[in-house]
Design an enzyme around this catalytic site. Sequence first.
Site, PDB file in Angstrom:
ATOM      1  N   GLU A 159       9.391  41.141 -20.107  1.00 17.08           N
ATOM      2  CA  GLU A 159      10.441  40.719 -19.167  1.00 17.08           C
ATOM      3  C   GLU A 159      11.516  39.907 -19.899  1.00 17.08           C
ATOM      4  O   GLU A 159      12.706  40.066 -19.659  1.00 17.08           O
ATOM      5  CB  GLU A 159       9.809  39.891 -18.032  1.00 17.08           C
ATOM      6  CG  GLU A 159      10.710  39.662 -16.838  1.00 17.08           C
ATOM      7  CD  GLU A 159      11.511  38.392 -16.931  1.00 17.08           C
ATOM      8  OE1 GLU A 159      12.367  38.175 -16.059  1.00 17.08           O
ATOM      9  OE2 GLU A 159      11.311  37.588 -17.871  1.00 17.08           O
ATOM     10  N   ARG A 199      24.393  23.215 -20.100  1.00 16.40           N
ATOM     11  CA  ARG A 199      24.027  23.869 -18.833  1.00 16.40           C
ATOM     12  C   ARG A 199      23.596  22.849 -17.788  1.00 16.40           C
ATOM     13  O   ARG A 199      23.934  22.950 -16.617  1.00 16.40           O
ATOM     14  CB  ARG A 199      22.908  24.880 -19.105  1.00 16.40           C
ATOM     15  CG  ARG A 199      22.471  25.678 -17.898  1.00 16.40           C
ATOM     16  CD  ARG A 199      21.871  27.019 -18.275  1.00 16.40           C
ATOM     17  NE  ARG A 199      20.892  26.939 -19.346  1.00 16.40           N
ATOM     18  CZ  ARG A 199      19.597  26.695 -19.150  1.00 16.40           C
ATOM     19  NH1 ARG A 199      19.150  26.489 -17.948  1.00 16.40           N
ATOM     20  NH2 ARG A 199      18.763  26.646 -20.174  1.00 16.40           N
ATOM     21  N   LYS A 205      12.491  24.145 -29.962  1.00 14.33           N
ATOM     22  CA  LYS A 205      13.794  24.681 -29.561  1.00 14.33           C
ATOM     23  C   LYS A 205      14.767  24.505 -30.722  1.00 14.33           C
ATOM     24  O   LYS A 205      14.710  23.487 -31.417  1.00 14.33           O
ATOM     25  CB  LYS A 205      14.310  23.888 -28.348  1.00 14.33           C
ATOM     26  CG  LYS A 205      14.252  24.673 -27.054  1.00 14.33           C
ATOM     27  CD  LYS A 205      15.079  23.992 -25.995  1.00 14.33           C
ATOM     28  CE  LYS A 205      15.062  24.678 -24.649  1.00 14.33           C
ATOM     29  NZ  LYS A 205      14.706  26.044 -24.509  1.00 14.33           N
ATOM     30  N   LYS A 247      21.442  23.889 -23.611  1.00 15.58           N
ATOM     31  CA  LYS A 247      20.781  23.375 -22.404  1.00 15.58           C
ATOM     32  C   LYS A 247      21.410  22.062 -21.924  1.00 15.58           C
ATOM     33  O   LYS A 247      21.510  21.814 -20.720  1.00 15.58           O
ATOM     34  CB  LYS A 247      19.278  23.184 -22.664  1.00 15.58           C
ATOM     35  CG  LYS A 247      18.457  23.138 -21.397  1.00 15.58           C
ATOM     36  CD  LYS A 247      17.027  23.543 -21.615  1.00 15.58           C
ATOM     37  CE  LYS A 247      16.273  23.605 -20.312  1.00 15.58           C
ATOM     38  NZ  LYS A 247      14.913  24.072 -20.444  1.00 15.58           N
ATOM     39  N   GLU A 268       5.879  20.884 -23.651  1.00 12.73           N
ATOM     40  CA  GLU A 268       5.576  21.824 -22.558  1.00 12.73           C
ATOM     41  C   GLU A 268       4.434  22.734 -23.018  1.00 12.73           C
ATOM     42  O   GLU A 268       4.562  23.394 -24.047  1.00 12.73           O
ATOM     43  CB  GLU A 268       6.789  22.680 -22.202  1.00 12.73           C
ATOM     44  CG  GLU A 268       6.461  23.618 -21.034  1.00 12.73           C
ATOM     45  CD  GLU A 268       7.578  24.584 -20.697  1.00 12.73           C
ATOM     46  OE1 GLU A 268       8.308  24.333 -19.729  1.00 12.73           O
ATOM     47  OE2 GLU A 268       7.714  25.601 -21.404  1.00 12.73           O
ATOM     48  N   LYS A 281       6.568  33.353  -9.488  1.00 10.33           N
ATOM     49  CA  LYS A 281       8.013  33.368  -9.217  1.00 10.33           C
ATOM     50  C   LYS A 281       8.375  34.674  -8.493  1.00 10.33           C
ATOM     51  O   LYS A 281       7.630  35.656  -8.595  1.00 10.33           O
ATOM     52  CB  LYS A 281       8.770  33.297 -10.543  1.00 10.33           C
ATOM     53  CG  LYS A 281       8.757  31.907 -11.159  1.00 10.33           C
ATOM     54  CD  LYS A 281       9.626  31.891 -12.389  1.00 10.33           C
ATOM     55  CE  LYS A 281      10.462  30.648 -12.429  1.00 10.33           C
ATOM     56  NZ  LYS A 281      11.333  30.571 -13.602  1.00 10.33           N
TER      57      LYS A 281
HETATM   58  P1  0O2 Z   1      11.885  29.966 -23.960  1.00 11.26           P
HETATM   59  O1  0O2 Z   1      12.636  30.886 -24.867  1.00 11.26           O
HETATM   60  O2  0O2 Z   1      10.466  30.439 -23.704  1.00 11.26           O
HETATM   61  O3  0O2 Z   1      11.940  28.541 -24.371  1.00 11.26           O
HETATM   62  P2  0O2 Z   1      13.969  23.903 -17.196  1.00 11.26           P
HETATM   63  O4  0O2 Z   1      15.195  24.787 -17.283  1.00 11.26           O
HETATM   64  O5  0O2 Z   1      12.995  24.182 -18.345  1.00 11.26           O
HETATM   65  O6  0O2 Z   1      14.265  22.458 -17.035  1.00 11.26           O
HETATM   66  P3  0O2 Z   1      12.675  25.623 -15.464  1.00 11.26           P
HETATM   67  O7  0O2 Z   1      13.403  26.792 -16.037  1.00 11.26           O
HETATM   68  O8  0O2 Z   1      12.524  25.566 -13.989  1.00 11.26           O
HETATM   69  O9  0O2 Z   1      13.252  24.262 -15.899  1.00 11.26           O
HETATM   70  O10 0O2 Z   1      11.248  25.550 -16.145  1.00 11.26           O
HETATM   71  P4  0O2 Z   1      10.089  26.570 -15.974  1.00 11.26           P
HETATM   72  O11 0O2 Z   1      10.226  27.377 -14.739  1.00 11.26           O
HETATM   73  O12 0O2 Z   1       8.846  25.767 -16.138  1.00 11.26           O
HETATM   74  O13 0O2 Z   1      10.305  27.558 -17.196  1.00 11.26           O
HETATM   75  C1  0O2 Z   1      10.219  27.123 -18.501  1.00 11.26           C
HETATM   76  C2  0O2 Z   1       9.755  28.242 -19.420  1.00 11.26           C
HETATM   77  O14 0O2 Z   1       8.811  29.096 -18.744  1.00 11.26           O
HETATM   78  C3  0O2 Z   1      10.831  29.188 -19.896  1.00 11.26           C
HETATM   79  O15 0O2 Z   1      11.463  28.609 -21.004  1.00 11.26           O
HETATM   80  C4  0O2 Z   1      10.019  30.428 -20.254  1.00 11.26           C
HETATM   81  O16 0O2 Z   1       9.315  30.241 -21.472  1.00 11.26           O
HETATM   82  C5  0O2 Z   1       9.009  30.445 -19.145  1.00 11.26           C
HETATM   83  N1  0O2 Z   1       9.505  31.190 -17.968  1.00 11.26           N
HETATM   84  C6  0O2 Z   1       9.829  30.675 -16.767  1.00 11.26           C
HETATM   85  N2  0O2 Z   1      10.212  31.642 -15.926  1.00 11.26           N
HETATM   86  C7  0O2 Z   1      10.116  32.808 -16.598  1.00 11.26           C
HETATM   87  C8  0O2 Z   1      10.382  34.170 -16.243  1.00 11.26           C
HETATM   88  O17 0O2 Z   1      10.781  34.506 -15.136  1.00 11.26           O
HETATM   89  N3  0O2 Z   1      10.171  35.102 -17.221  1.00 11.26           N
HETATM   90  C9  0O2 Z   1       9.722  34.793 -18.463  1.00 11.26           C
HETATM   91  N4  0O2 Z   1       9.550  35.776 -19.352  1.00 11.26           N
HETATM   92  N5  0O2 Z   1       9.483  33.488 -18.835  1.00 11.26           N
HETATM   93  C10 0O2 Z   1       9.679  32.526 -17.915  1.00 11.26           C
HETATM   94  P5  0O2 Z   1      12.898  29.057 -21.460  1.00 11.26           P
HETATM   95  O18 0O2 Z   1      13.585  27.866 -22.026  1.00 11.26           O
HETATM   96  O19 0O2 Z   1      13.612  29.775 -20.334  1.00 11.26           O
HETATM   97  O20 0O2 Z   1      12.642  30.128 -22.582  1.00 11.26           O
END
Ligand code: 0O2
Length: 222
Positions: free
Chosen positions: A172, A74, A63, A71, A157, A130
Site C-alpha cells: 500500500e 506540514r 527519519k 513534517k 514509535e 483505518k
Molecule cells: P513512514 O515512512 O513509515 O515513516 P503523525 O502524522 O505521525 O503525527 P499519524 O499519521 O496519525 O500521526 O500517525 P499514525 O497513524 O500512527 O501513523 C504513523 C505511521 O504508521 C506512518 O508513518 C506509517 O508508517 C504507518 N501508517 C499509518 N497509516 C498507514 C497506512 O494507511 N498505510 C501504510 N502503509 N502505513 C501507515 P509515516 O510517517 O506516514 O511513514
Amino acid sequence: MTTLPVDDAAIAEAKRLRDAFQRFLREYEFGMREVETKISILRDEFTHLHAYNPIEHVKSRLKTPDSIVEKVARKGIDADFEVIRGEITDIAGVRVTCSFVTDVYLLFDLFTQQDDVTVRAVKDYIAEPKPNGYRSLHAIVEVPVFLSTGPVPIPVEVQFRTVAMDFWASLEHKIHYKFAGRVPAHLVQSLTEAAATAGELDVRMERLHREAHEINQRALQA
Ligand code: 0O2
C-alpha cells in the site's frame, strides 16, 4: 553567475545548527538502539524458555532530516528542537513483525510493561483498522538514554504487526508513493479488499498453528 559574499558569522551559525541537528538525531538513534535491544532480549529469552520465537523480523529507521523538515512544515510547528521533540514522535521508529495476532499483543504487553518504558500513546489499528484497511498496533514510548550529560527521555514509535499486515502495508505504501497520494479509486477498493483478505489469513493461520500445537501436545502425552 553572481557570487554572494561569504559571511564568517553565517558560516559559523550554519555549522552550529548542523552540529546541533546531528546531536539531536544521534539521541534518537540511541533511543532506537535501546528499543532494539529490549526487543531482541525478549525474543531470545522467550525462545529459550518456550522453544518458540514470536518475532519474524525487526526493522528500524530514523527519519531523514528532509522528512523531519517536511513534517515540521506540514504540522505548522516551530523549527525548534524542543518543540520538534514534543510534536514529532516518529523520528525514531522500530517495527516488530510477528507471525500471529496473539504474538503482536503478547510482545506489546511484555515491552510496554517494562519499568523504564513510558507509554505516551497507543493506537490500536488492529482493533479498529483505518478506513483503507491498514492494521497495526502502534505505541509511542519514551525510553531513557544515558548520555555523558545525563539521562534524556527519547520518544520512539514502535509498530507491532503480523507478516500479513506488513505485506499489505508495504504494498500500500509503494502504491501510495507511486501515485503521489492520488491512487485510482479501483486500486483503493482492491487494496481495502486485500486488507480484509489479509485479516482472514491471520485468523486462519493462527487457527492452523493452534491446531498443530494441540495435535503435537496430544502425541507427546500419549
Ligand atoms: P513512514 O515512512 O513509515 O515513516 P503523525 O502524522 O505521525 O503525527 P499519524 O499519521 O496519525 O500521526 O500517525 P499514525 O497513524 O500512527 O501513523 C504513523 C505511521 O504508521 C506512518 O508513518 C506509517 O508508517 C504507518 N501508517 C499509518 N497509516 C498507514 C497506512 O494507511 N498505510 C501504510 N502503509 N502505513 C501507515 P509515516 O510517517 O506516514 O511513514
